[in-house]
Design a protein around this motif. Sequence first.
Motif, PDB file in Angstrom:
ATOM      1  N   VAL A 267     148.180  67.174  20.061  1.00  8.44           N
ATOM      2  CA  VAL A 267     148.305  68.610  20.334  1.00  8.44           C
ATOM      3  C   VAL A 267     148.293  69.361  19.005  1.00  8.44           C
ATOM      4  CG1 VAL A 267     149.868  70.422  21.153  1.00  8.44           C
ATOM      5  CG2 VAL A 267     149.531  68.356  22.525  1.00  8.44           C
ATOM      6  N   GLU A 268     147.536  70.435  18.943  1.00  5.45           N
ATOM      7  CA  GLU A 268     147.543  71.296  17.770  1.00  5.45           C
ATOM      8  C   GLU A 268     148.200  72.628  18.113  1.00  5.45           C
ATOM      9  OE1 GLU A 268     143.738  69.757  15.115  1.00  5.45           O
ATOM     10  OE2 GLU A 268     143.717  71.770  16.002  1.00  5.45           O
ATOM     11  N   LEU A 269     149.201  72.989  17.316  1.00  6.11           N
ATOM     12  CA  LEU A 269     149.927  74.247  17.491  1.00  6.11           C
ATOM     13  C   LEU A 269     149.586  75.169  16.332  1.00  6.11           C
ATOM     14  CD1 LEU A 269     153.403  72.664  18.313  1.00  6.11           C
ATOM     15  CD2 LEU A 269     151.804  73.595  19.973  1.00  6.11           C
ATOM     16  N   THR A 270     149.114  76.354  16.647  1.00  6.36           N
ATOM     17  CA  THR A 270     148.844  77.354  15.622  1.00  6.36           C
ATOM     18  C   THR A 270     150.011  78.329  15.570  1.00  6.36           C
ATOM     19  OG1 THR A 270     146.452  77.174  16.002  1.00  6.36           O
ATOM     20  CG2 THR A 270     147.245  79.138  14.837  1.00  6.36           C
ATOM     21  N   ILE A 271     150.650  78.428  14.393  1.00  3.17           N
ATOM     22  CA  ILE A 271     151.853  79.246  14.219  1.00  3.17           C
ATOM     23  C   ILE A 271     151.509  80.480  13.390  1.00  3.17           C
ATOM     24  CG2 ILE A 271     154.286  79.215  13.536  1.00  3.17           C
ATOM     25  CD1 ILE A 271     153.609  77.034  15.522  1.00  3.17           C
ATOM     26  N   GLU A 272     152.039  81.631  13.802  1.00  2.29           N
ATOM     27  CA  GLU A 272     151.890  82.838  12.995  1.00  2.29           C
ATOM     28  C   GLU A 272     153.261  83.472  12.776  1.00  2.29           C
ATOM     29  OE1 GLU A 272     149.383  85.619  14.954  1.00  2.29           O
ATOM     30  OE2 GLU A 272     150.745  85.958  16.631  1.00  2.29           O
ATOM     31  N   LYS A 273     153.387  84.195  11.658  1.00  2.00           N
ATOM     32  CA  LYS A 273     154.661  84.819  11.311  1.00  2.00           C
ATOM     33  C   LYS A 273     154.929  86.009  12.228  1.00  2.00           C
ATOM     34  CE  LYS A 273     156.657  83.565   8.224  1.00  2.00           C
ATOM     35  NZ  LYS A 273     157.636  82.462   8.109  1.00  2.00           N
ATOM     36  N   GLY A 274     156.151  86.089  12.719  1.00  3.10           N
ATOM     37  CA  GLY A 274     156.502  87.182  13.621  1.00  3.10           C
ATOM     38  C   GLY A 274     156.610  88.523  12.930  1.00  3.10           C
ATOM     39  N   ASP A 275     156.864  88.523  11.603  1.00  4.27           N
ATOM     40  CA  ASP A 275     157.028  89.788  10.878  1.00  4.27           C
ATOM     41  C   ASP A 275     155.751  90.225  10.171  1.00  4.27           C
ATOM     42  OD1 ASP A 275     156.863  87.920   8.889  1.00  4.27           O
ATOM     43  OD2 ASP A 275     158.848  88.285   8.032  1.00  4.27           O
ATOM     44  N   GLY A 276     154.650  89.541  10.442  1.00  2.93           N
ATOM     45  CA  GLY A 276     153.380  89.927   9.840  1.00  2.93           C
ATOM     46  C   GLY A 276     153.153  89.392   8.439  1.00  2.93           C
ATOM     47  N   SER A 277     154.095  88.605   7.903  1.00  2.00           N
ATOM     48  CA  SER A 277     153.918  88.041   6.564  1.00  2.00           C
ATOM     49  C   SER A 277     152.990  86.828   6.630  1.00  2.00           C
ATOM     50  CB  SER A 277     155.280  87.653   5.969  1.00  2.00           C
ATOM     51  OG  SER A 277     155.925  86.682   6.790  1.00  2.00           O
TER      52      SER A 277
END
Length: 458
Positions: A267-277
Amino acid sequence: MAFPLSSSITLSFTPSTPKRHFLSTHFAFRFSQARSQENVRPFQLKVQCKASKEAFVKDKSQCRNIPTSFNLSNLINGTMKLENVIAVILILAEITSPLPLAGWDFWSISPANAVLYSPETKLPRTGELALRRAIPANTNMKAIQDSLEDISYLLRIPQRKPYGTMEGNVKKALKIAVDGKDSILASIPADLREKGSTLYSSLVDGKGGLEALLKFIKDQDPDRVSVGLASSLDTVAELELLQAPGLSFLLPEQYLKYPRLTGRAIVELTIEKGDGSSFSPEAGGELRKTATIQVVLDGYSAPLTTGNFAKLVTDGAYDGTKLSCINQAIISENDTGKNGYSVPLEIMPSGQFEPLYKTTLSVQDGELPVLPLSVYGAVAMAHSEVSEEYSSPYQFFFYLYDKRNSGLGGISFEEGQFSVFGYITAGREILPQIKTGDIIKSAKLVEGRDRLVLPSES
């Protein structure tokens, strides 16, 4: 939230003497996993002395804590008898000594996760090693694997490395491979045997095989030995996976209603910052708006847990899910809005051929899981909010193992309590950068869909 928040260990030491007066020493170790970093409490150690009679110590306030300076003459000149002085000396000797006092049976010790403090306890320390050991393969391949993995420990010896022992290990592995060739290839399904034959040849005398590894050892080149060893072990794992096309055990009939994974999946999980950083750049790269984590799911040891997780991924249940950071874990939000299964707690004990269900392991009795939690980047399901005999239908967490917060044997205090179902094999370096409020932008099943069996397909 079903992640356990606190635990405690209590040790009581009491002289088993028929005398009326005795000294009792009580230790309370308390540790907690708070819901937020603000609530994290450090380990607390309380040491208390209690007298059996009021006449034994007239001023009880003097026994609230063991003093930092121990004045023996005060005790002797007081009301304490000589035998009580001896008892105190023995207790303090045992406290300050790593060795038990042989022949004395006056310690009454409550279960205290003794194996957690054993330096002899050995567990896989990487996800790759744990996953390799979890493959239910041919016995000859496992013998080759064990012989090669011993070299990994020998390479850690500083200065003069035992190259002679390493050479013996490789020669042993080569002999097993050559003598057991027919058995090794016969364990591979007919439609995969051609690929298996190619891998076998690569293992024995290929560029990254055992013959090459033997030459590096004779040259006493530790760097090339390390690279060659990793290559050989990767080939061993590929061969073992060919030998294990499905589960090596039958699931209980009552659990056939759940999705199940009959092997490995990725499984590949793509994570992004919640505060836009942004995430920190990779070596020589630029700042990244997103980062990718790759998780290998092990259906051999946890078919129901991985089946439920893989189905949720294919349903898009984790797309947009927020993450929270708690003590030693990054945990997903509790409700994804999709239907998951309340799968029973599922743990495969080491040395067993099938998982246990609805049962935790007794680590203090030496029970250890095939997929340990005590690995940085382990992936496990939280407990159900209804019962700890079941895993949460949705909520999973990444475990941030830290040996500083574990027992002396390097085992997590939560070992054997959760359904561990896989490990991060790529992207572990971004885990420290994940903060509460960050988001799983997408989760995709990139490999193993053919091994996912849904109830309607059974």
